[in-house]
Design a protein around this motif. Structure first.
Motif, short mmCIF file in Angstrom:
data_model
loop_
_atom_site.label_atom_id
_atom_site.label_comp_id
_atom_site.label_asym_id
_atom_site.label_seq_id
_atom_site.Cartn_x
_atom_site.Cartn_y
_atom_site.Cartn_z
N UNK A 324 0.83 -1.21 0.00
CA UNK A 324 0.00 0.00 0.00
C UNK A 324 0.87 1.26 0.00
N UNK A 325 2.00 1.22 0.71
CA UNK A 325 2.91 2.37 0.70
C UNK A 325 3.46 2.59 -0.71
N UNK A 326 3.82 1.49 -1.39
CA UNK A 326 4.35 1.60 -2.75
C UNK A 326 3.27 2.15 -3.69
N UNK A 327 2.05 1.64 -3.57
CA UNK A 327 0.96 2.13 -4.42
C UNK A 327 0.68 3.61 -4.15
N UNK A 328 0.80 4.03 -2.89
CA UNK A 328 0.62 5.44 -2.56
C UNK A 328 1.69 6.29 -3.24
N UNK A 329 2.92 5.79 -3.28
CA UNK A 329 3.99 6.51 -3.99
C UNK A 329 3.63 6.66 -5.46
N UNK A 330 3.07 5.60 -6.06
CA UNK A 330 2.67 5.68 -7.47
C UNK A 330 1.55 6.70 -7.67
N UNK A 331 0.61 6.75 -6.73
CA UNK A 331 -0.48 7.72 -6.85
C UNK A 331 0.04 9.15 -6.84
N UNK A 332 1.02 9.42 -5.98
CA UNK A 332 1.61 10.76 -5.90
C UNK A 332 2.40 11.06 -7.16
N UNK A 333 3.24 10.10 -7.58
CA UNK A 333 4.06 10.32 -8.78
C UNK A 333 3.19 10.49 -10.02
N UNK A 334 2.03 9.82 -10.04
CA UNK A 334 1.14 9.91 -11.20
C UNK A 334 0.60 11.30 -11.44
N UNK A 335 0.65 12.15 -10.42
CA UNK A 335 0.20 13.53 -10.59
C UNK A 335 1.20 14.37 -11.36
N UNK A 336 2.43 13.86 -11.52
CA UNK A 336 3.49 14.68 -12.12
C UNK A 336 4.22 14.00 -13.28
N UNK A 349 13.39 -0.09 -8.65
CA UNK A 349 13.46 0.21 -7.22
C UNK A 349 12.46 -0.62 -6.43
N UNK A 350 11.21 -0.69 -6.91
CA UNK A 350 10.16 -1.33 -6.14
C UNK A 350 10.02 -2.83 -6.41
N UNK A 351 10.33 -3.28 -7.61
CA UNK A 351 10.10 -4.69 -7.93
C UNK A 351 10.93 -5.63 -7.06
N UNK A 352 12.22 -5.33 -6.80
CA UNK A 352 12.96 -6.22 -5.88
C UNK A 352 12.33 -6.31 -4.49
N UNK A 353 11.71 -5.22 -4.04
CA UNK A 353 11.03 -5.24 -2.74
C UNK A 353 9.84 -6.20 -2.79
N UNK A 354 9.08 -6.14 -3.88
CA UNK A 354 7.90 -6.99 -4.03
C UNK A 354 8.30 -8.46 -4.05
N UNK A 355 9.34 -8.79 -4.81
CA UNK A 355 9.77 -10.19 -4.88
C UNK A 355 10.31 -10.67 -3.54
N UNK A 356 11.00 -9.80 -2.81
CA UNK A 356 11.54 -10.20 -1.51
C UNK A 356 10.44 -10.46 -0.49
N UNK A 357 9.29 -9.81 -0.69
CA UNK A 357 8.15 -10.03 0.20
C UNK A 357 7.34 -11.26 -0.17
N UNK A 358 7.66 -11.85 -1.31
CA UNK A 358 6.94 -13.04 -1.75
C UNK A 358 5.59 -12.76 -2.37
N UNK A 359 5.34 -11.51 -2.79
CA UNK A 359 4.07 -11.16 -3.41
C UNK A 359 4.08 -11.56 -4.89
N UNK A 360 2.91 -11.88 -5.41
CA UNK A 360 2.77 -12.32 -6.79
C UNK A 360 3.12 -11.18 -7.75
N UNK A 361 4.14 -11.33 -8.60
CA UNK A 361 4.52 -10.24 -9.51
C UNK A 361 3.45 -9.94 -10.56
N UNK A 362 2.65 -10.94 -10.93
CA UNK A 362 1.57 -10.70 -11.89
C UNK A 362 0.50 -9.82 -11.25
#
Length: 434
Positions: A324-336, A349-362
Motif C-alpha cells: 500500500x505504501x508503494x501504491x501510494x507513492x505511485x499515486x503521488x508520482x502519477x500527478x506529475x 526500485x520497487x520490484x525487488x522489494x515486491x519479490x523479496x516479500x513473496x508477493x505475486x509479480x503478476x
C-alpha cells in the motif's frame, strides 16, 4: 562522491528533465549513460548501450507491440471502432446516461484492439462527444466518461503497459494479458455504475437518448461482429493455449486487415496511414525500453534499490502494508509523471522489494498498471484530460477535471477490491492451459 549520492543527483536531474518536457526516452538515456560512465567508466557505458540496444531490437517477444498497435490503427482507419460504439449506443442509449455508458463500453472494446489509452480517448471522444452534446448531456459527465473510459486502454489486453512491465520484470506477457481481463471488466462495470449513480442523483446530467427498434439493435450488433470475433479469437486463443501472445497479435492484425478489405474500407492509403502510425508508436516504445535498460544498471550501481528496500523493511509493516505504501507513492508520482516514464523509473526500485516479500509479480503488475491509469486523469498532468480538451475545446479544463473525479474514485474503489481479493487478478492466468 559516494555512489548513492551520484544516484540521487541522477534521479533529481531526471525528474527536472521530465518536468521540462524532455522526451522520456532521451531523458532516461542521458542520465543512465552519464551515470554509468561516471560510476563504471565510459567504455562500460558504450558497451552496455550497444549490447542492450541489439538485444532488445532482436527480441521476438517485442513483435507483439507493432502487431497489436497495427491492429488498433487499422480498426480506427476502417471505421470498425465506430461500430463498437454504435452497437452499445443502440442497446442502452435510450436510458438515462445511456450514451455515456455506451461511450465507456466503446472505450473498453476499442481498448481490446489498440492497447492505447490515448488512442481510446481520442477515438471515442471524436465519435461520442457530439452525440452527447446533441442530447444536452452535462459537459462534466460527457467529457469525464471519455477521459476515464480511455484509461481502459492500458488495462484491458492487449496492453502496451503490460508488455513494458513484462520486459522490465521478465514476466510472461500472456499471463499478464489474461490477468488484466477481469480487472478491466470490473473497472468497466464500476464506470457504468458511477454513471448510473450520477444520473440517479442528478437526472439532468444524462438525459435519455433515442429509442431504437429491435431490428436496429440487431443490425448494430451485426456491424460490430467482426471486431468481437477478433477480440474473442486473440484473447480466447491465448487463454486456451492455442496462440502465444505474438501469434495472437499476428492473427488479430491479419483478421482486422481481412475484415477491412471485405467491407471495402481497406485502401492503400488506409493501410499506409495505419502502418505509418504503428511504426511511429513502436519506435517510441522501443526507445523507452532501450533507455530503461540504461537507467536500470545505473540505479543498480548506485545501490538506491537496496536502500529503498531496507527503508521499507524498517517500517515493520506486513507485506500488504508495504504494498500500500508503494501504491501510494505511485499515486503521488502519477500527478506529475507520464505513465510509462513512471513505470520504467520505479520498477528497478520497487520490484525487488515486491519479490523479496513473496508477493505475486503478476498481481503487482496489474495493480501498478491500474494506478498508472489513475495518473492519466489526475491533475496537473492528466494526459487523457488534455486529449479530451483537444476534442472539446469549448469545455473548460477545470470542468473536465471535475468530471473525471467520480471516475477516479471508482478506480480507487476498484484498486481496493483488487488488493483485498487478489484472486480477481490471478484466477485466469492460474487456470491458463499451458
Amino acid at each position: 562522491m559516494s555512489s548513492m549520492a551520484v544516484g540521487g543527483i541522477g534521479m533529481v536531474i531526471l525528474l527536472v528533465l521530465l518536468v521540462l518536457r524532455i522526451p522520456v526516452a532521451l531523458a532516461m538515456f542521458a542520465v543512465g549513460f552519464c551515470g554509468i560512465a561516471y560510476l563504471n567508466g565510459f567504455s562500460s557505458a558504450t558497451s552496455l548501450m550497444a549490447s542492450e540496444s541489439f538485444t532488445l531490437a532482436s527480441s521476438a517477444e517485442l513483435v507483439v507491440v507493432p502487431l497489436f498497435i497495427l491492429m488498433g490503427n487499422v480498426a480506427t482507419e476502417t471505421g470498425m471502432s465506430r461500430r463498437l460504439y454504435d452497437a452499445a449506443y443502440a442497446i442502452i442509449g435510450n436510458v438515462r446516461g445511456g450514451l455515456a455508458s455506451a461511450t465507456v463500453i466503446g472505450c473498453g472494446g476499442f481498448a481490446a484492439l489498440s492497447g492505447s489509452s490515448v488512442a481510446s480517448a481520442l477515438t471515442m471522444g471524436k465519435v461520442s462527444l457530439r452525440e452527447m452534446d446533441r442530447f444536452d448531456y452535462d459537459p462534466r459527465l460527457s467529457t469525464g466518461c471519455v477521459a476515464a473510459g480511455g484509461t481502459l486502454g492500458i488495462l484491458i489486453p492487449p496492453s502496451t503497459g503490460f508488455v513494458i512491465y513484462a520486459i522490465l520484470t521478465q514476466q510472461s506477457i500472456g499471463r499478464l494479458f489474461l490477468a488484466g481481463v477481469l480487472p478491466g471488466l470490473l473497472l468497466l462495470g464500476m464506470f457504468i455504475l458511477t454513471i448510473m449513480l450520477l444520473c440517479w442523483m442528478k437526472p439532468e446530467m444524462g438525459p435519455a437518448g433515442p429509442t431504437t427498434s429491435f431490428r436496429e439493435k440487431l443490425r448494430s450488433i451485426a456491424g460490430a461482429a467482426p471486431i468481437l470475433v477478433v477480440i474473442l479469437l486473440t484473447i480466447g486463443g491465448i487463454y486456451a493455449g492455442l496462440f502465444s501472445p505474438v501469434e495472437a497479435a499476428a492473427v488479430g492484425a491479419g483478421l482486422v486487415i481481412l475484415f477491412g478489405a471485405l467491407m471495402g474500407k481497406m485502401t492503400l492509403a488506409t493501410l499506409w496511414n495505419a502502418t505509418r502510425d504503428s511504426v511511429i508508436t513502436t519506435a517510441t516504445v522501443m526507445l523507452i525500453l532501450i533507455a530503461a535498460h540504461m537507467i536500470n544498471p545505473f540505479l543498480a550501481l548506485s545501490h538506491i534499490p537496496q536502500a529503498v528496500g531496507e527503508f521499507l523493511g524498517a517500517l515493520s509493516l506486513p507485506p500488504v502494508g508495504i504494498l500500500c505504501v508503494i501504491l501510494l507513492c505511485y499515486l503521488v508520482l502519477g500527478c506529475f509523471l507520464e505513465g510509462f516514464a513512471m513505470l520504467v523509473l520505479t520498477m528497478p526500485i520497487f520490484f525487488p522489494v515486491i519479490t523479496s516479500l513473496g508477493l505475486d509479480p503478476i498481481w503487482f503488475g496489474v495493480l501498478v498498471v491500474l494506478v498508472l491509469e489513475m495518473g492519466l486523469i489526475s491533475p496537473p498532468v492528466g494526459v487523457n484530460v488534455f486529449i479530451v480538451k483537444s476534442v472539446a475545446p469549448n469545455v473548460p479544463l477545470g470542468t473536465i477535471f471535475r468530471g473525471v473525479l467520480p471516475f477516479w474514485l471508482a478506480m480507487m474503489a476498484t484498486l481496493a477490491l483488487l488488493v483485498a481479493f487478489p484472486q480477481i487478478v490471478t484466477v485466469l492466468p492460474n487456470t491458463m492451459i499451458q
